[in-house]
Design an enzyme around this catalytic site. Structure first.
Site, mmCIF file in Angstrom:
data_model
loop_
_atom_site.group_PDB
_atom_site.id
_atom_site.type_symbol
_atom_site.label_atom_id
_atom_site.label_comp_id
_atom_site.label_asym_id
_atom_site.label_seq_id
_atom_site.Cartn_x
_atom_site.Cartn_y
_atom_site.Cartn_z
ATOM 1 C CE LYS A 133 29.894 57.002 96.296
ATOM 2 N NZ LYS A 133 28.825 56.991 97.312
ATOM 3 C CD GLN A 164 24.935 56.877 96.942
ATOM 4 O OE1 GLN A 164 26.039 56.419 96.720
ATOM 5 N NE2 GLN A 164 24.906 58.296 96.878
ATOM 6 C CG ASP A 178 29.425 56.717 103.249
ATOM 7 O OD1 ASP A 178 30.190 57.202 102.647
ATOM 8 O OD2 ASP A 178 28.222 56.376 102.790
#
Ligand code: NAD
Length: 312
Positions: free
Chosen positions: A60, A104, A127
């Protein structure tokens, strides 16, 4: 699309589409800078030492660098108390130089992932997992939407698949992929079935699908005989196979994968038996190189969107 041969399906190249999406983000970031605005910033919170998570976070960060998004990493020890994770999220929520926040997953045992995800400001929830954003999706309103299904929809649109009235089966009902994917397909007027671990006669349900999206995390679950001739198959699953007996079963039509498993002791594959599906479907995403790279592109697009929606 890359042609594979007269009788075989087309391989839907997720990497190539991710490159297109990333280039679009890069140009928009460049345009912001030219106007004197700052680059969007994404904060990634990584708790613990999970090796797969370390790889995802590194990827990422690298993708951010490629498009000019500022990437900030916050690494916490696996025994970090929940209150400290909460405190970090609160600080990032309040920081006007941070546009997107990503925690995460999975979090180490003892930490409550839902609590952390619900604490992220909906405006910075790149997200798309916050209940506010999930609710907006349910209502068909604009908001930050989960990256994987968003990117899958972008891939389908790019390849011009007409979704109106199409029979779509989404295999898997997670909040991350299955449910939002089903809602996005419904929004585009597909007729959607969500199938899952309790579905009766899964092969027959899958065989009804003009579009089959597999997101279950079971290597090679979907056999070629489950695929309707001419269907489009999106394989979201990312599985690491180490068991040779399993490999021999699911890679019967993929000698190269079996060879990698034999020589390296492990191989990545999706939820669909790619080689078998290629003989029946009209188009299939491979693993790796299919939906995986698209997800990161979706995340960076969301970061840019979050930055602009917050008026920064
Ligand atoms: P999850 O574990 O949260 O959910 C799995 C779903 O599959 C459940 O709804 C369950 O009912 C269903 N399921 C499990 N076993 C089944 C079976 N035998 N038959 C029918 N249904 C079954 O999974 P998730 O987070 O949605 O992830 C699914 C897969 O997608 C995993 O392999 C994951 O690594 C992968 N994934 C990939 C990306 C990407 O970027 N490509 C992103 C997210 C997840």
């Amino acid at each position: 699309m890359e042609e594979k041969g007269a009788t075989m399906a087309t391989i839907l190249d997720g990497k190539a589409h991710a490159d297109r999406m990333l280039e679009e983000v890069r140009l928009q970031v460049e345009a912001r800078l030219a106007k004197g605005l700052r680059a969007p910033a994404l904060a990634v919170v990584l708790v613990g030492e999970d090796p797969a998570s370390q790889v995802y976070v590194r990827n990422k960060g690298a993708a951010c660098g490629r498009v000019g998004i500022r990437s900030l990493e916050f690494r916490l020890a696996s025994d970090t108390p929940q209150a400290e994770v909460d405190g970090l999220i609160d600080r990032l929520n309040a920081d006007p130089t941070v546009d997107g926040i990503l925690v995460q997953l999975p979090l180490p045992k003892g930490l409550d992932a839902k609590r952390a995800l619900h604490r992220i400001s909906p405006a910075k929830d790149v997200d798309g997992f916050h209940p506010m954003n999930q609710g907006l999706l349910l209502e068909g309103l604009p908001g930050l939407r989960p990256c994987t299904p968003t990117a899958c929809m972008s891939l389908l649109a790019h390849h011009g698949l007409a979704l109106k009235g199409l029979r779509a089966v989404v295999l898997g009902r997670s909040e991350i992929v299955g449910k939002p994917m089903a809602l996005m397909l419904l929004e585009q007027h597909a007729t959607v079935t969500i199938a899952h671990s309790r579905t009766r006669d899964l092969p027959a349900v899958c065989r009804e699908a003009d579009l089959l999206v597999a997101a279950v995390g079971q290597p090679g679950l979907v056999e070629g005989s489950w695929v309707k001739p001419g269907a489009v198959v999106l394989d979201v699953g990312i599985n690491r196979v180490v068991d040779l007996a399993l490999g021999e079963r699911i890679f019967a039509a993929e000698p190269r994968k079996l060879e990698v498993l034999r020589t390296k002791g492990a191989v990545l594959c999706g939820d669909v038996r790619f080689g078998e599906a290629m003989e029946v479907a009209s188009a299939v995403t491979p693993v790796p190189g299919g939906v995986g790279p698209l997800t990161i592109a979706g995340l960076l697009l969301n970061t840019l969107t979050a930055c602009e929606a917050q008026g920064r």
